[in-house]
Structures are given as C-alpha cells and as structure tokens.
Design a protein around this motif. Structure first.
Motif, PDB file in Angstrom:
ATOM      1  N   THR B 396       5.913  15.289   0.554  1.00 14.78           N
ATOM      2  CA  THR B 396       7.129  15.190   1.350  1.00 14.78           C
ATOM      3  C   THR B 396       8.303  14.676   0.540  1.00 14.78           C
ATOM      4  N   GLU B 397       8.083  13.573  -0.174  1.00 16.42           N
ATOM      5  CA  GLU B 397       9.205  12.879  -0.808  1.00 16.42           C
ATOM      6  C   GLU B 397       9.612  13.527  -2.128  1.00 16.42           C
ATOM      7  N   VAL B 398       8.650  13.768  -2.993  1.00 20.99           N
ATOM      8  CA  VAL B 398       8.987  14.387  -4.275  1.00 20.99           C
ATOM      9  C   VAL B 398       9.435  15.824  -4.028  1.00 20.99           C
ATOM     10  N   GLY B 399       8.806  16.479  -3.041  1.00 15.60           N
ATOM     11  CA  GLY B 399       9.180  17.854  -2.731  1.00 15.60           C
ATOM     12  C   GLY B 399      10.604  17.991  -2.231  1.00 15.60           C
ATOM     13  N   ARG B 400      11.191  16.905  -1.724  1.00 14.25           N
ATOM     14  CA  ARG B 400      12.557  16.977  -1.218  1.00 14.25           C
ATOM     15  C   ARG B 400      13.584  16.805  -2.331  1.00 14.25           C
ATOM     16  N   GLN B 401      13.159  16.285  -3.480  1.00  6.91           N
ATOM     17  CA  GLN B 401      14.103  16.036  -4.566  1.00  6.91           C
ATOM     18  C   GLN B 401      14.818  17.330  -4.932  1.00  6.91           C
ATOM     19  N   PRO B 402      16.021  17.294  -5.439  1.00  2.00           N
ATOM     20  CA  PRO B 402      16.825  16.109  -5.799  1.00  2.00           C
ATOM     21  C   PRO B 402      17.606  15.510  -4.636  1.00  2.00           C
ATOM     22  N   TRP B 403      17.202  15.814  -3.421  1.00  2.00           N
ATOM     23  CA  TRP B 403      17.976  15.336  -2.277  1.00  2.00           C
ATOM     24  C   TRP B 403      17.365  14.083  -1.685  1.00  2.00           C
ATOM     25  N   ILE B 404      18.218  13.148  -1.277  1.00  2.00           N
ATOM     26  CA  ILE B 404      17.713  12.055  -0.448  1.00  2.00           C
ATOM     27  C   ILE B 404      17.842  12.488   1.013  1.00  2.00           C
ATOM     28  N   VAL B 405      18.932  13.212   1.324  1.00  2.00           N
ATOM     29  CA  VAL B 405      19.053  13.854   2.628  1.00  2.00           C
ATOM     30  C   VAL B 405      19.195  15.341   2.326  1.00  2.00           C
ATOM     31  N   GLN B 406      18.186  16.100   2.693  1.00  2.00           N
ATOM     32  CA  GLN B 406      18.091  17.505   2.304  1.00  2.00           C
ATOM     33  C   GLN B 406      19.414  18.255   2.454  1.00  2.00           C
ATOM     34  N   GLY B 407      19.937  18.748   1.337  1.00  4.08           N
ATOM     35  CA  GLY B 407      21.137  19.569   1.375  1.00  4.08           C
ATOM     36  C   GLY B 407      22.435  18.820   1.617  1.00  4.08           C
ATOM     37  N   VAL B 408      22.377  17.508   1.825  1.00  2.00           N
ATOM     38  CA  VAL B 408      23.582  16.770   2.200  1.00  2.00           C
ATOM     39  C   VAL B 408      23.958  15.712   1.170  1.00  2.00           C
ATOM     40  N   MET B 409      22.996  14.903   0.760  1.00  2.88           N
ATOM     41  CA  MET B 409      23.299  13.841  -0.204  1.00  2.88           C
ATOM     42  C   MET B 409      22.226  13.835  -1.275  1.00  2.88           C
ATOM     43  N   ARG B 410      22.677  13.772  -2.539  1.00  2.00           N
ATOM     44  CA  ARG B 410      21.711  13.727  -3.622  1.00  2.00           C
ATOM     45  C   ARG B 410      21.255  12.293  -3.863  1.00  2.00           C
ATOM     46  N   THR B 411      20.019  12.175  -4.286  1.00  2.00           N
ATOM     47  CA  THR B 411      19.469  10.849  -4.507  1.00  2.00           C
ATOM     48  C   THR B 411      20.308  10.058  -5.507  1.00  2.00           C
ATOM     49  N   GLU B 412      20.790  10.778  -6.564  1.00  2.00           N
ATOM     50  CA  GLU B 412      21.542  10.064  -7.604  1.00  2.00           C
ATOM     51  C   GLU B 412      22.868   9.525  -7.064  1.00  2.00           C
ATOM     52  N   ASP B 413      23.370  10.112  -5.959  1.00  2.00           N
ATOM     53  CA  ASP B 413      24.630   9.620  -5.400  1.00  2.00           C
ATOM     54  C   ASP B 413      24.426   8.459  -4.443  1.00  2.00           C
ATOM     55  N   ALA B 414      23.187   8.146  -4.166  1.00  2.00           N
ATOM     56  CA  ALA B 414      22.924   7.116  -3.167  1.00  2.00           C
ATOM     57  C   ALA B 414      22.539   5.780  -3.786  1.00  2.00           C
ATOM     58  N   VAL B 415      22.180   5.822  -5.077  1.00  2.00           N
ATOM     59  CA  VAL B 415      21.545   4.640  -5.656  1.00  2.00           C
ATOM     60  C   VAL B 415      22.561   3.527  -5.900  1.00  2.00           C
ATOM     61  N   THR B 416      22.101   2.314  -5.912  1.00  2.00           N
ATOM     62  CA  THR B 416      22.974   1.150  -6.110  1.00  2.00           C
ATOM     63  C   THR B 416      23.428   1.031  -7.561  1.00  2.00           C
ATOM     64  N   ASP B 417      24.533   0.299  -7.785  1.00  2.00           N
ATOM     65  CA  ASP B 417      24.992   0.031  -9.145  1.00  2.00           C
ATOM     66  C   ASP B 417      24.530  -1.331  -9.642  1.00  2.00           C
ATOM     67  N   ALA B 418      23.809  -2.048  -8.821  1.00  2.00           N
ATOM     68  CA  ALA B 418      23.429  -3.406  -9.205  1.00  2.00           C
ATOM     69  C   ALA B 418      22.584  -3.382 -10.480  1.00  2.00           C
ATOM     70  N   PRO B 419      22.723  -4.383 -11.327  1.00  2.00           N
ATOM     71  CA  PRO B 419      21.953  -4.428 -12.573  1.00  2.00           C
ATOM     72  C   PRO B 419      20.560  -4.987 -12.321  1.00  2.00           C
ATOM     73  N   GLY B 420      19.725  -4.904 -13.339  1.00  2.00           N
ATOM     74  CA  GLY B 420      18.474  -5.658 -13.289  1.00  2.00           C
ATOM     75  C   GLY B 420      17.394  -5.035 -12.440  1.00  2.00           C
ATOM     76  N   LEU B 421      17.515  -3.737 -12.120  1.00  2.00           N
ATOM     77  CA  LEU B 421      16.507  -3.164 -11.239  1.00  2.00           C
ATOM     78  C   LEU B 421      15.121  -3.125 -11.890  1.00  2.00           C
ATOM     79  N   LEU B 422      15.093  -2.947 -13.203  1.00  2.00           N
ATOM     80  CA  LEU B 422      13.788  -2.931 -13.859  1.00  2.00           C
ATOM     81  C   LEU B 422      13.093  -4.276 -13.677  1.00  2.00           C
ATOM     82  N   ALA B 423      13.858  -5.345 -13.863  1.00  2.00           N
ATOM     83  CA  ALA B 423      13.265  -6.673 -13.687  1.00  2.00           C
ATOM     84  C   ALA B 423      12.767  -6.835 -12.254  1.00  2.00           C
TER      85      ALA B 423
END
Ligand code: HDD
Ligand code: HEM
Ligand code: HEM
Lengths: 335, 455
Positions: B396-423
């Motif tokens: 379901t989830e990987v199959g929907r990529q690159p969309w977070i909302v199918q056809g409307v918003m891309r996952t890369e446009d939704a992500v936060t800019d906050a630093p330190g996510l790896l940590a």
C-alpha cells in the motif's frame, strides 16, 4: 459566534482536563521517586490502585486535543510542530516510558529486579513529560517564537524553544502535577481508611502546596517582566488570578481541616483558573506573535463537523467516564 | 542476479542521501518503522478482546473455571500489549505532524474527522479497558463480561477510522485546492467515505483477527510441542485457531476486492504490484519473478495467461496499463512492491490451506489434527501472519510513492525541514527496542505464572 470559538472552547476544556487528570497521573510518577526510597509497599500499592484503572483514559484527553488541534487549526498545528518539535519529542518520550514503565512494573509480578527498573523509568519519565510540555507552553506564551503568518517558523530548530519563561513554566508544570497528585492521594488514602498514609500524603500535599503558592507569586512578577503582552492580557483577567489564589488557599485550608474531597476540588479549581487565565490572556492569538485564531482556522464545514463529532462523541463518552470514576473513585459506601 | 539485486537496492525508492534529500529518507524510514511496530500491537488490541470475551463467556456458560482462568490470563497480557499499542500510537499521532507538517497543515482539516472519531473510539476503549481489567471483583460476572464488549467494538471501530484516512491518501476526494494550494470546499464525510475505504478497512480488520488468532495459536502450539497433554494449552490453541482460521477463509476474497479497487483507482500501483511494464491485453498473472526496471521486464515468473486481466477487470481480454504509461518520476519502486505483494498472497493462501485442513479434521473427527507436523505448522503461522500484514502495508505505502496523497501531494513536498532527523531515528529505534524487549520479558513472566490446579 463562529464555530472556531466553540472548537476553541472544547480544545481548552480538553487541555484543562488533561492537566487535572493526566497531570495527577504524572504527579504519581514524580512521587514515586520519593516512595522508591521508603520501606513499605503500602504506598506503591496506593499509587497502583489509584492510577491503574484510569491512566489510559486520562491520557486520551491529550490525544483528543492533538487531533482536534490539527483538524480545526491546521496552520497553527503545522507551525507548532516545526518550532516545538524538540520539546514535544522529549515530552513524547516521557509519555511513552511513563506508560510502559507503569504497566511493566505492575505486571512483572515476581521479578523484583524488573520491578525496580521499570519503577525508576516510570518516575523519571513522569517527570520529563510535564517538564517538556511546560517548557513548550511557556515558549509559546513568551511570544518569542519566530512564527510567520503563513504558518512557517523562521527561528532556530534546536534552541528556539528554550525561553526563560519556558524554563519557569517547565518547573511550574512539574510542581502542579505533584501537588494535584498529593492532594488526590490524601483523599484516596482516606477512602481506604489507612490513617498512616493519610498523614504522610497530607504532609506532602501541604508542603508542596505552600511551595506552589510561592512559585505562583514569583511567576506573576516574572510574567510581567518577560512577557509584557501576555501580562497586559492577564491583568484584565485579574478575576481569574484572584480565583486561582483563593482556590489554592482554600485547598490548603481544607487539607489542614482534613476535608479531602473539598481539598481536591479546590486544588483542581486553582489549576483551572490558571490555565483559563492563560488562554484568555493569549486570545486572539493561538501562537503569538503572528498566528491568530482567525488565520489558522480550518474551513467552516470542517469546524462544524468537529463540533458535531465532539458533541455526539461526548454523549457516548461522558456516561462511560462517569461509570469509570464511580467504580474506582467514589468513597466506599457510595456504590 | 547481482544486477537484479543492485536494481533492487537502487530502486529502493530512497533518494541518495544528499543533504537536501536526507530528511525525506530518514522521515520515511522513521514513519515506516514506527508504523510497522505499532500495527502488530494494534492488531492484538483489536483481536485479543474477542478471544478474552470468548473464553470468559465459555467459562460463564459452562461454569468451567479453566476457561475463566484463561480469560484472566489473557486479560493481563492484553493490559500489557494495549499499553504498548497506546504509547506507540501516541508516537504516531505526534509524528504525523512533526515529520510531515505540510501534509497535516494542508490536509489536516480534510482527514481530521476520522482521526477525531478514532480518538473517541480509543477513549471508549481505554475507559472500558480500565473497568474490565480492574473490575473483576467489583462487578458481577455477567456485568464484567459486558464491560468487555465495548473494548472489542471500539477497538475495531478505532482501526476502521484510522484506515479510512489511509484509504483517503490512496484515493483522495472530498476537497478542492485553489490556485495558491490552499484547500477549499472540504467535505470531511466525502473524504472519509472514499473509494478505497470499504475494501481497505475490511481487509485490515480481517487481517487484525487473523494476526491475533494465529499469534495466540502459535504461542500455545509451541508450548504443546513441549508438554503435549496440557488441557489448558489445547483449549487456548483451539480458540486462537478458530478466530484466525475463520478470518483467513475470508481474507483472499477481501484482498481480491481491495485489488480490484486498486486496479480502478491506482493503475501505477497495480502495474508495479504485478511487475507489468508494458500495456497489453490478456495480461498474464505472474507468480514470483523479480521486476527489472532498467530492462522493463519481470524475469523468472510463472505466467498464467490472461490471469491479471481477469483478476483486475473480470475479463481475460481486458487491457491492463503498464508502467510505460507513466513518467519514470511517477514510478514506485517496482521490485519492492511486487515482491511484497507476492509474499502476502502466498502467505494468505498457505494460511487458508492450514485452516481448511484444521477445519476439515475438526468437522470429521471432532478434533484438531494430532500430528506433530500440525503443531509445527501452527507455530509457523504466527510469524507468517505478521509478515503478511507488514508486506501488505509495504504494498500500500511503497506502491503509492512518490505520492503522499495520490496525485495531489508528493512525499518530498510534505517533509519537515527540521534538522537532526537521523539522530531522532536512531533514538527511536533504540526506544522501540527497549519497549519490545521489555514487553516480551513481562509477557514471559506472566506466561510462567503457575496455572490453576488440574490444567
Ligand atoms: C494477515 C495479513 C494479510 C493477508 C493474509 C493478506 N493481506 Fe492483503 N493486505 C494486508 C494484510 C493481508 C494489510 C496489511 O492489512 C493491507 C495493507 C493495507 C490494507 O488495507 O491492508 C493489505 C493490502 C492489500 C492490497 C493493497 C490495497 C491498497 O493498496 O489499497 C491488496 C491488493 C491485497 N492486500 C490483496 C491481498 C490478497 C489477494 C490476498 C490473498 C490471500 C491478501 N491480500 C492476503
Ligand atoms: C492509517 C494508517 C497509515 C497512515 C496514515 C500512514 C501514513 C504514512 C505516511 C504519511 C508516510 C510517509 C509518506 C510516504 O512515504 O508516503 C508513510 C510511509 C510509509 N508507511 Fe504508512 N501509513 C499508515 C499505515 C502504515 C502501516 C500500518 C504500515 C506498516 C507496515 C505502513 C508502512 C509504511 C511504509 C513502509 C512507508 C514508507 C514508504 C516509502 O517511503 O517508500 N504504513 N505512511
Ligand atoms: C485497537 C486497535 C488500535 C489501538 C489501540 C491503537 C492505538 C492508537 C493510539 C492510542 C493512537 C493515538 C491516538 C489518536 O491519535 O487518536 C493511534 C494512532 C494511530 N494509529 Fe493506532 N491503534 C489501533 C489500530 C490501528 C490500526 C489498525 C492502524 C493502521 C492501520 C493504526 C495506525 C495508526 C496511525 C497511523 C495513527 C496516527 C494517527 C493519528 O494522528 O491519530 N492504528 N493508535
């Protein structure tokens, strides 16, 4: 009155209930530090009995407020999630470990080692959660966070949330939780008829209460210096400040007179007045200095939808909650 | 083979970790990891109350203390698992905003209704869990049984509501976006009742009962392998298997329904799931195979001619769109989706077979198959059902990529800019490890408590 004000009211009520009920459960954990070094199992037993049946339900007030917040005021939610991500994550870690610490300790029946490990986790995490929530609220109240009207955040992601007022509110929140817990536990111990425990908790409640009174007075001075905007809003709500002071004083008096139900109500009243005062003082801003209720609110049908969902939900919820509290919180002989 | 593995890695859908893309990578991994853990506990939160109630009800009706003892023990495990489910769900509620602020900022209002209703369902569940778990001595036996019913109902309701919001991400509707990208005309009811809602929620609930049933049955099968004649363990196994088995009879049909809706609404996901690169009539159903995005083919598959056309469109000659119809930048990672789908379906079929064998034996002989092989198979069904669950979510989830909302918003446009996510991710993994290990150690202590006499 627009639907956003109704939602705001529900949101405020949910946050206050979370502070009164969930806050006391945090307080139970904070006191666990103390009981960890005491001999008797009595005390831990009391905490277990008092907190066990209700803590999950009390915790849901927070989830409810979160969900309502992102439904009704998505822009403010987006902005707060960016500026406050670090303290919120730290509070979240506290919530996670408080919950599992409590349950694991309760059910690790025959392993004293695991029980003491999870007991310590429970205590530490119960302190961390209100501390970081307090810090986040204080940072918002200070009006120093660099929000823009579009819901963006231009300040530092790492250190922006560390505000002098926030440090104060962090400690204040921890104090409020311990006070509420101590007062409620005095009542629980009285319901159980355990005189020794009543005496212990009453002493603790009185000491914490006196200390909280001083802290609150210092806080007002601090607010006047650190957050003049908020202060001028608050000054208008002097009635609430007065109510809080009177209520807090009354709770101490009732404790001294061994009227424990009255003391619990008065202590809760003091907290309600403080929180309501803060919310009124901040209005119309959700996140000062840039984000107002008007700019952050979601579309009208969604707001009405939230109001309707909340009313229908309440019709199911309130009787269930009443049953829960009647079963486990009423003094003996009432049921 | 090596080339295939390399494409698999390169196709991971994960962008190279340059500074700008790194957040996307870590946020996705964080989301997938925390959801993947939560979902197992959540399923137990839906399914265990049903088992608890069944055991307690049998105890009441037959006056048999052994069933009641079973119910009491399951209630303790439920308390522990429910707490872990609740805290891991709280993590998710924060995460949706913290990791994807622009997703929640833009669409929070649209999908807020199911989340609000889920909040209420969860509230009821928590209240009655408190009453049920601490009320054994405060309520009459009958009232106590009834106090458990709302737990099972609201658990299912809460799962239903959350999954509607996921279904909405797959088939978004009930809103319009103006020129500036702001949502206008939100209709939360229409959003909640989107095209994928019914098949996805049904499939999810059936999966939750399967996973709970088989996990419980597998646990007791493992104990029976060591102490074959414990009456207590036999009964627990039978009850778990009854729930999991009944659900697994339904699951392939419900999954087929879900697949049908995907075919109609998300053709790129369908093509990736089936390894279908070229548009064709009489498209074959591929069993196995490893899609190769470079060469645009799916080698090593057993092909059943016309099978896919039939399954997706009820017609052996229907045309199925291949990935070639879509720009490369809109492709999901094909190999991952295809392999995950194959895994889920294979496990679903194997569990169906196991349930049929067990049911047949019960019907003909009034007992479960006696052989050791049967216990071993039931032990294996526990991890298998959980694996199918995870694989289904990957589809379901990987199959929907690159969309977070199918056809409307891309996952890369939704992500936060906050630093330190790896940590944050590393800390999260460590915390969850502690949670899961702690939970297992407590469950072990509970499982070792002596049984009431004559078990
Ligand atoms: C015990 C678990 C389990 C089992 C045995 C199956 N599934 Fe499943 N499947 C799920 C658990 C699951 C899931 C984890 O619950 C998913 C993920 C999203 C959802 O709604 O359900 C899912 C998703 C999912 C999807 C994607 C839906 C979408 O992207 O919207 C399809 C097409 C199928 N399944 C089809 C099947 C078929 C044909 C099965 C045949 C046996 C099957 N599933 C067995
Ligand atoms: C209501 C349920 C769910 C919601 C709202 C949801 C939401 C999300 C969101 C917002 C993302 C990040 C954006 C994206 O990559 O599209 C995501 C990614 C992901 N989720 Fe879900 N999810 C849900 C259920 C699940 C469950 C239960 C799993 C369990 C295994 C899961 C597995 C994943 C995976 C593997 C990814 C990463 C996909 C990728 O980036 O390639 N999801 N989900
Ligand atoms: C009885 C079953 C379940 C329990 C006890 C449970 C528990 C929780 C809790 C306590 C929360 C936070 C509360 C809230 O936001 O209202 C939550 C959120 C979440 N759960 Fe579960 N859950 C269950 C079923 C599921 C299922 C079946 C899925 C996925 C398919 C799922 C995915 C999620 C997601 C994506 C969130 C975050 C959504 C939000 O912001 O509300 N949960 N869960």
């Amino acid at each position: 009155m627009g639907p956003e004000l109704i939602v705001l009211g529900i949101l405020g009520a949910a946050l206050i209930l979370y502070a009164l009920l969930g806050g006391a459960d945090f307080g139970a954990g904070i006191w666990e530090f103390n009981t960890a070094f005491q001999p008797g199992d009595d005390e831990r037993e009391l905490i277990q009995r008092a907190v066990g049946p209700v803590w999950e339900a009390n915790h849901v007030w927070l989830l409810f407020a979160l969900v309502l917040g992102h439904t009704a005021f998505p822009l403010a939610y987006q902005a707060a999630a960016q500026a406050l991500w670090l303290p919120l994550l730290l509070a979240l870690a506290g919530i996670v470990f408080r919950g599992v610490g409590f349950v694991f300790r309760a059910y690790a029946v025959d392993s004293p080692f695991l029980r003491s490990v999870w007991g310590a986790v429970f205590a530490l995490a119960s302190t961390a959660a209100p501390f970081f929530f307090g810090a986040a609220l204080g940072a918002v109240a200070s009006g120093e966070l660099a929000f823009t009207e579009a819901g963006a955040y231009a300040g530092s992601y790492l250190t922006g949330w560390i505000q002098p007022l926030g440090i104060f509110t962090a400690f204040f929140a921890v104090g409020v939780c311990s006070y509420l817990a101590a007062v409620y536990f005095t009542r629980e111990a009285a319901n159980l008829g355990n005189e020794a425990l009543v005496a212990t908790w009453r002493r603790r409640a009185l000491a914490t209460g006196a200390w909280m009174g001083i802290l609150a007075a210092v806080g007002l001075v601090f607010l006047a210096l650190e957050a003049p905007e908020l202060w001028s809003g608050l000054a208008a709500g002097w009635l609430l400040i007065a109510a809080s002071a009177v209520s807090g004083g009354a709770s101490l008096w009732a404790l001294a007179r061994s009227r424990f139900t009255a003391a619990s109500l008065a202590a809760a009243g003091a907290v309600v007045a403080v929180m309501a005062g803060w919310m009124l003082a901040q209005y119309p801003y959700l996140l000062p200095p840039a984000i107002e209720v008007e700019t952050a609110k979601g579309p009208e049908p969604v707001l009405w939808g939230a109001v309707i969902a909340a009313s229908l939900g309440a019709a199911l919820l309130l009787p269930a909650l009443a049953l829960l509290f009647r079963l486990f919180k009423a003094p003996p002989g009432v049921d | 083979m090596l080339a295939a593995i390399q494409t698999l890695v390169a196709d991971g859908g994960l962008p190279a970790p340059t500074q700008t893309d790194a957040n996307l990578l870590w946020a996705r991994l964080q989301m997938a990891f925390t959801l993947g853990v939560h979902i197992v506990f959540a399923c137990l939160g839906v399914g265990l109350p049903v088992l608890m109630l069944a055991a307690e009800g049998l105890g009441l009706r037959r006056g048999d203390p052994l069933w009641t003892a079973l119910a009491r023990r399951w209630a303790k495990s439920f308390a522990v698992l429910f707490a872990v489910g609740a805290v891991s769900g709280t993590v998710l509620a924060f995460e949706l905003g913290l990791l994807w602020p622009r997703f929640m900022g833009t669409f929070g209002a649209v999908i807020g209704l199911p989340f609000t209703l889920e909040g209420f369902a969860f509230f009821l569940e928590a209240i009655f869990a408190g009453i049920y778990l601490y009320g054994w001595d405060k309520l009459s036996p009958r009232a106590h049984w009834w106090s458990g019913v709302p737990i099972a109902l609201s658990g299912a309701a809460s799962a239903w509501f959350v999954v509607t919001s996921n279904a909405w991400m797959n088939t978004p509707q009930g809103f319009a976006v103006d020129a500036s990208g702001t949502v206008v005309d939100a209709d939360p009811i229409a959003a909640m009742m989107n095209a994928a809602t019914w098949p996805q929620t049904t499939h999810m609930l059936v999966a939750a009962y399967m996973v709970s049933g088989f996990l419980v049955a597998g646990f007791y099968a493992a104990r029976l392998l060591r102490r074959p004649d414990s009456r207590y363990d036999r009964r627990a196994l039978a009850l778990g298997l009854a729930l999991g088995g009944a659900a697994s009879l339904l699951q392939p049909a419900v999954g087929h329904w879900a697949g049908h809706v995907v075919a109609a609404t998300q053709p790129a996901k369908l093509a990736a799931r089936e390894g279908q690169f070229h548009t064709e009539r009489r498209a074959p159903l591929r069993l196995g195979g490893l899609p190769d995005e470079e060469r645009m083919e799916t080698p090593w598959a057993i092909e059943l001619p016309g099978g896919l056309s039939f399954l997706a469109h009820n017609d052996f000659d229907a045309e199925v769109q291949g990935l070639e119809e879509f720009p490369r930048s809109d492709w999901p990672p094909v190999a991952i989706v295809h392999v995950a789908f194959q895994l889920m379906v294979a496990i679903g079929m194997a569990l169906l077979a196991l349930s049929l064998v067990a049911g047949w034996s019960w019907w003909r002989r009034g007992a479960l198959p006696a052989g050791r092989w049967f216990l071993v198979a039931v032990v294996a069904s526990a991890p298998a059902s959980a694996l199918a669950l995870e694989a289904g979510w990957v589809v379901t989830e990987v199959g929907r990529q690159p969309w977070i909302v199918q056809g409307v918003m891309r996952t890369e446009d939704a992500v936060t800019d906050a630093p330190g996510l790896l940590a944050v991710l590393c800390v999260t993994v460590a915390i969850y490890a502690v949670l899961v290990l702690g939970c297992l150690s407590v469950l072990r202590i509970l499982a070792r408590q002596p049984l009431p006499e004559d078990a």
